[in-house]
Structure formats: structure tokens, C-alpha cells
Motif scaffolding. Sequence first.
Motif, PDB file in Angstrom:
ATOM      1  N   VAL A 295      43.656  33.022  47.225  1.00  0.00           N
ATOM      2  CA  VAL A 295      44.160  34.321  46.796  1.00  0.00           C
ATOM      3  C   VAL A 295      44.332  35.261  47.980  1.00  0.00           C
ATOM      4  CG1 VAL A 295      43.565  36.386  45.493  1.00  0.00           C
ATOM      5  CG2 VAL A 295      43.268  34.176  44.467  1.00  0.00           C
ATOM      6  N   GLN A 296      43.359  35.220  48.898  1.00  0.00           N
ATOM      7  CA  GLN A 296      43.460  36.064  50.090  1.00  0.00           C
ATOM      8  C   GLN A 296      44.722  35.739  50.881  1.00  0.00           C
ATOM      9  OE1 GLN A 296      40.805  38.198  50.323  1.00  0.00           O
ATOM     10  NE2 GLN A 296      42.134  39.312  51.710  1.00  0.00           N
ATOM     11  N   LEU A 297      45.033  34.447  50.981  1.00  0.00           N
ATOM     12  CA  LEU A 297      46.242  33.999  51.674  1.00  0.00           C
ATOM     13  C   LEU A 297      47.490  34.588  51.021  1.00  0.00           C
ATOM     14  CD1 LEU A 297      46.754  31.853  53.952  1.00  0.00           C
ATOM     15  CD2 LEU A 297      47.463  30.344  52.116  1.00  0.00           C
ATOM     16  N   VAL A 298      47.572  34.458  49.696  1.00  0.00           N
ATOM     17  CA  VAL A 298      48.743  34.958  48.986  1.00  0.00           C
ATOM     18  C   VAL A 298      48.840  36.467  49.126  1.00  0.00           C
ATOM     19  CG1 VAL A 298      49.728  35.270  46.702  1.00  0.00           C
ATOM     20  CG2 VAL A 298      48.796  33.087  47.356  1.00  0.00           C
ATOM     21  N   GLU A 299      47.711  37.147  49.092  1.00  0.00           N
ATOM     22  CA  GLU A 299      47.742  38.607  49.174  1.00  0.00           C
ATOM     23  C   GLU A 299      48.317  39.053  50.512  1.00  0.00           C
ATOM     24  OE1 GLU A 299      44.054  40.430  48.270  1.00  0.00           O
ATOM     25  OE2 GLU A 299      44.803  42.432  48.699  1.00  0.00           O
ATOM     26  N   MET A 300      47.854  38.405  51.586  1.00  0.00           N
ATOM     27  CA  MET A 300      48.370  38.790  52.911  1.00  0.00           C
ATOM     28  C   MET A 300      49.856  38.495  53.023  1.00  0.00           C
ATOM     29  SD  MET A 300      45.318  37.900  55.543  1.00  0.00           S
ATOM     30  CE  MET A 300      45.304  36.169  55.333  1.00  0.00           C
ATOM     31  N   TYR A 301      50.292  37.354  52.477  1.00  0.00           N
ATOM     32  CA  TYR A 301      51.689  36.950  52.546  1.00  0.00           C
ATOM     33  C   TYR A 301      52.571  37.944  51.782  1.00  0.00           C
ATOM     34  CZ  TYR A 301      55.776  33.980  52.108  1.00  0.00           C
ATOM     35  OH  TYR A 301      57.036  33.486  52.147  1.00  0.00           O
ATOM     36  N   VAL A 302      52.149  38.282  50.564  1.00  0.00           N
ATOM     37  CA  VAL A 302      52.963  39.173  49.745  1.00  0.00           C
ATOM     38  C   VAL A 302      53.006  40.564  50.349  1.00  0.00           C
ATOM     39  CG1 VAL A 302      53.088  40.288  47.497  1.00  0.00           C
ATOM     40  CG2 VAL A 302      52.606  37.874  47.641  1.00  0.00           C
ATOM     41  N   ARG A 303      51.881  41.019  50.919  1.00  0.00           N
ATOM     42  CA  ARG A 303      51.858  42.369  51.486  1.00  0.00           C
ATOM     43  C   ARG A 303      52.799  42.460  52.672  1.00  0.00           C
ATOM     44  NH1 ARG A 303      46.219  45.056  52.344  1.00  0.00           N
ATOM     45  NH2 ARG A 303      45.910  43.240  53.626  1.00  0.00           N
ATOM     46  N   LYS A 304      52.910  41.365  53.441  1.00  0.00           N
ATOM     47  CA  LYS A 304      53.761  41.395  54.623  1.00  0.00           C
ATOM     48  C   LYS A 304      55.240  41.288  54.255  1.00  0.00           C
ATOM     49  CE  LYS A 304      54.119  40.046  59.282  1.00  0.00           C
ATOM     50  NZ  LYS A 304      55.217  40.911  59.601  1.00  0.00           N
ATOM     51  N   TYR A 305      55.575  40.373  53.348  1.00  0.00           N
ATOM     52  CA  TYR A 305      56.988  40.069  53.127  1.00  0.00           C
ATOM     53  C   TYR A 305      57.575  40.701  51.872  1.00  0.00           C
ATOM     54  CZ  TYR A 305      56.415  36.834  56.944  1.00  0.00           C
ATOM     55  OH  TYR A 305      56.172  36.313  58.166  1.00  0.00           O
ATOM     56  N   PHE A 306      56.769  41.032  50.880  1.00  0.00           N
ATOM     57  CA  PHE A 306      57.321  41.634  49.659  1.00  0.00           C
ATOM     58  C   PHE A 306      56.546  42.893  49.286  1.00  0.00           C
ATOM     59  CE2 PHE A 306      57.711  37.015  49.343  1.00  0.00           C
ATOM     60  CZ  PHE A 306      59.083  36.880  49.267  1.00  0.00           C
ATOM     61  N   PRO A 307      56.658  43.963  50.079  1.00  0.00           N
ATOM     62  CA  PRO A 307      55.864  45.161  49.779  1.00  0.00           C
ATOM     63  C   PRO A 307      56.085  45.734  48.381  1.00  0.00           C
ATOM     64  CG  PRO A 307      56.883  45.332  51.927  1.00  0.00           C
ATOM     65  CD  PRO A 307      57.454  44.121  51.288  1.00  0.00           C
ATOM     66  N   PRO A 308      57.329  45.758  47.839  1.00  0.00           N
ATOM     67  CA  PRO A 308      57.475  46.319  46.485  1.00  0.00           C
ATOM     68  C   PRO A 308      56.708  45.520  45.446  1.00  0.00           C
ATOM     69  CG  PRO A 308      59.631  45.954  47.494  1.00  0.00           C
ATOM     70  CD  PRO A 308      58.633  45.318  48.384  1.00  0.00           C
ATOM     71  N   LEU A 309      56.752  44.180  45.590  1.00  0.00           N
ATOM     72  CA  LEU A 309      56.023  43.328  44.658  1.00  0.00           C
ATOM     73  C   LEU A 309      54.530  43.597  44.768  1.00  0.00           C
ATOM     74  CD1 LEU A 309      56.831  41.135  42.653  1.00  0.00           C
ATOM     75  CD2 LEU A 309      56.304  39.448  44.389  1.00  0.00           C
ATOM     76  N   TYR A 310      54.070  43.812  46.023  1.00  0.00           N
ATOM     77  CA  TYR A 310      52.655  44.085  46.254  1.00  0.00           C
ATOM     78  C   TYR A 310      52.232  45.353  45.524  1.00  0.00           C
ATOM     79  CZ  TYR A 310      48.318  44.881  48.737  1.00  0.00           C
ATOM     80  OH  TYR A 310      47.014  45.091  49.034  1.00  0.00           O
ATOM     81  N   LYS A 311      53.129  46.367  45.572  1.00  0.00           N
ATOM     82  CA  LYS A 311      52.823  47.617  44.880  1.00  0.00           C
ATOM     83  C   LYS A 311      52.791  47.404  43.374  1.00  0.00           C
ATOM     84  CE  LYS A 311      53.693  51.821  47.332  1.00  0.00           C
ATOM     85  NZ  LYS A 311      54.806  52.488  48.001  1.00  0.00           N
ATOM     86  N   ALA A 312      53.750  46.599  42.880  1.00  0.00           N
ATOM     87  CA  ALA A 312      53.841  46.404  41.439  1.00  0.00           C
ATOM     88  C   ALA A 312      52.601  45.683  40.899  1.00  0.00           C
ATOM     89  CB  ALA A 312      55.097  45.607  41.082  1.00  0.00           C
TER      90      ALA A 312
END
Lengths: 251, 216
Positions: A105-122
Motif C-alpha cells: 500500500v505504501q508503494l501504491v500511495e507514493m506512486y499515485v501521489r507522484k503521478y496522479f495528484p488529482p486521484l490522490y486528492k480524490a
Amino acid sequence: MDYLSTIVLLAVSTALINNMVFHFFVGNCPFIGVSRRVDTAFGMGAAVTFVTTIASLLSWAMTYYVMAPGAKLTAWIAGLVGYQGTADLSILSYVVYIFAIAWAVQLVEMYVRKYFPPLYKAFGVFLPLITTNCVILFVCLEIMKHVGLGAPDPWGLDKALIYAFFAGAGFLIAIVIMAGIREELDLCDVPKPLQGPGITLIIAGILSLSFMGFTGVDASLAKIMHPKRAEPPPAAAAVSDETARPGATSP
Amino acid sequence: MSSEPTGPGPLDRFTGGILRENPIFRQILGICPSLAVTNTMEGAVTMAGAVLFVLVCSNVMISLIRHLLKPHLRILVFTLVIAAFVTVADRILAAFLYDMSKQLGPYIPLIIVNCIIIARCEICAAKQGVWTAVTDAVGQSLGFALSIAAIASIREILGFGTWFGQWFGWRVIPVAPPAVWSPWVVMILPPGAFVTLGLLMGAINHLVARSRKAAA
């Protein structure tokens, strides 16, 4: 051909017949919490699928080499210190699975925060909460049941990964269908006490009723793929169908 | 004690867990077990017992080590503590209640990812003392137990016509002729679980709204 049909049957029975949400009831928190909009729901489903696959890879390796009764690495170490008998570390499995899941999960969180910021916010708080998503732990436990000495239907890495991927895909299908229905539901006049989770659960009940219609699809598929053989291959279709439904055979 | 952030007192935590902050109907946490194990009363009671054990133990443990917790690692610490206690509960059930352990299957280990326990560790145990944490855990578990017992009663009575059918064999709906009633098989299948919980949630929301209106 035989291998291919086993895989197809495993995939169909995991994603549709024994759907994670509608048959095993796992993953209900995000299913109710994040199913308000289709795009968020799709992102959530995709993230869960990804994490499930990674975590199952880790947990299969850990189970097969270390924790299952008679696992190779443990047996080797036990042999070094002169231990007689079958080394069995399966009591540690829950703790180890949680570690593997938290890591993924930590891996996915870092990946999404870097490459898909809007998705991260959602996602908001729901992304770290994937750690506590039942689907992933359920898949790990299911894999544990099929690895090691005396497992009824031993799974290799290939089957474990396919099971995990299609378990996630089944969750994705369920949550996207639900989000589509709830977007339409915004225009409806729902009785006040039922608004929110109440009506969502009732819709889930109706959806689960319709998913029960897939029961038996695996047998027909097996018949199509093996026209000569009368009986369906038992292995894939029976993936824990009986064991995991508590109380199915009560008085 | 004085430097700690104060929260609701022990008694407040206890009653809040049963009614005001009922984990299933008010906080919508722990939906998975409340759907999966409630087709018989036995399953519901066993699950509630396991949750009580794990919740009390992990709340005490987290409350004792709350000054050592680092903010970014705390969720991981919570999960590991819970996983350890769930392993204990799982082994105890397998030793003394083997039938129930078989019947509940993967849902006992799934207590690890039950949101109720992590939420209570986060909300109460990580901030307040041991005594408050214990009452909070007992209150929340009782609220959970009452909720899933309500769901399981409805499902078992309508689905099998019995109440505690496996342990005590109490029949609620007689099978003797004249047969005026046939069991609703759908209630013990997955759809019945979803619909029962949805309707109960609606009923409770309705009652809460009405009592609020009466109080105002």
C-alpha cells in the motif's frame, strides 16, 4: 489446453461467481464509502487490484518458502540446527501478511501521489485505508490455504497471481456498477432514513441476487471447453466455495 | 495525567459504544463480519466474543504504549498488535470451538482488518488511559454484539425458523403441519444479509430522527 481452461475457469469463478463483494462480503467499507462517483470508484478498484496482485506475490513467496508446513527455506534452516520433524511457521502468517500488505500500500500511495495528484486528492483517507481492506487479506488467506504440505489443490505462483488479479477485478466490477447506480440515484427521491448507506446496502442485496445468476456458469464453460469429458474439472470451480460460506449447511 | 488531551470519561465511552456511537449502525464500521457471519446466531455470538477479546486486549496494549507511538508509524503498530491478538483468538477458537472455527473460516483472521478495532485504537486508546480504553472497548464490543445479534436473529428466524438452532435447537417457527410458513432461503444467502442490514439501518435512522424531534 487443459492448463488454459483451468486458468479461465479460475478467473471466471473468482471474478463473477464468487465475487468478493457479493459472495464473500469482503471489501464492504470502500464499497459503501467510495462508490459515490464512477471515476473515483474506478480508481479505487484499480488500486485495490494492483495492491492485491503485489501483496499476493509477496505472500505466496513468503508462504511457499518460509511459512507453510514443510517449507523449503525453513526446513533447510531447521536441518542446519539439527531439528527433526516438519518445521511449521504458519502461526506467524497473519502478522507477515499484514506487513506485506502495508508495504504494497505504501508503494501504491507514493506512486499515485507522484503521478496522479488529482486521484490522490480524490481518495483522501481511503488510500491508506486500503491496508485494512479485507479483499487483500482475504486473498492472502486463500492463497495460504492452497500452499504447503497437505493442501488439497496446490497452487503455483501462476494460479495465485491469477486468483489475486481476478479477485481485484471482481471488486472493481462491483464497485463500478454500484457507483453507476448511485450516480443515477442522486436524481431519485429516497426515503429520508434510508439515504446513504441504507439504500446502498439494499441495492447491493439486489445486485448480489443478480450475481447469484452466475452460479453454474463455470460448469457450462467447462463443458464447452471439454466437449468429450462429461464431468467438469473439479479443481478450479470449487475454489473454497463450500468452506468459506459459514453456516451454509445448518439444520 | 493532566497534560494529556482529555476526552469523554469512562462511563461516557461505555454507553456511547452501545447506543450513540454504535459501531455498525451509527459509525458504519465493521460491515464485513456483520454481513458474513450473521446467518446463524452461533456464528454471530462467536464472532462477537472474538471481537471483544481482540478489542479489549489491543486497546489495553495500545493505551499502555501510547507515549511511545510515532505518528507516521502508528497505524502499522496498531495493525501488528491486532494481528498478534487475532492469532491468539484464532488458535483458542480452533482449540476449544473447532466447529465454529471451521464455520467462520477466514472471517476470524479478517478481524485484523476490521475497521472498528483500528478506529477505537486511533480514537480512544492512543489518547486516553487504560481504564477508559477498557470501558471503551467493552462498550464498543457490546454495541457490535447487539447489532450483529439483531441481524442474525432476523436472518436465522426467517431463514431456518430456529434461534440458536445448532447449539440449543430452539425452534421459533414450528415445522409441524399445518405448514403455513416456508423458510426464506434467500435470508441465509448473501442478498438477505445486505437487505436486512439496509432495512435495519433505515429503521434505526428513522427512530433516531423521531426521538430527536420529540426531544426538540
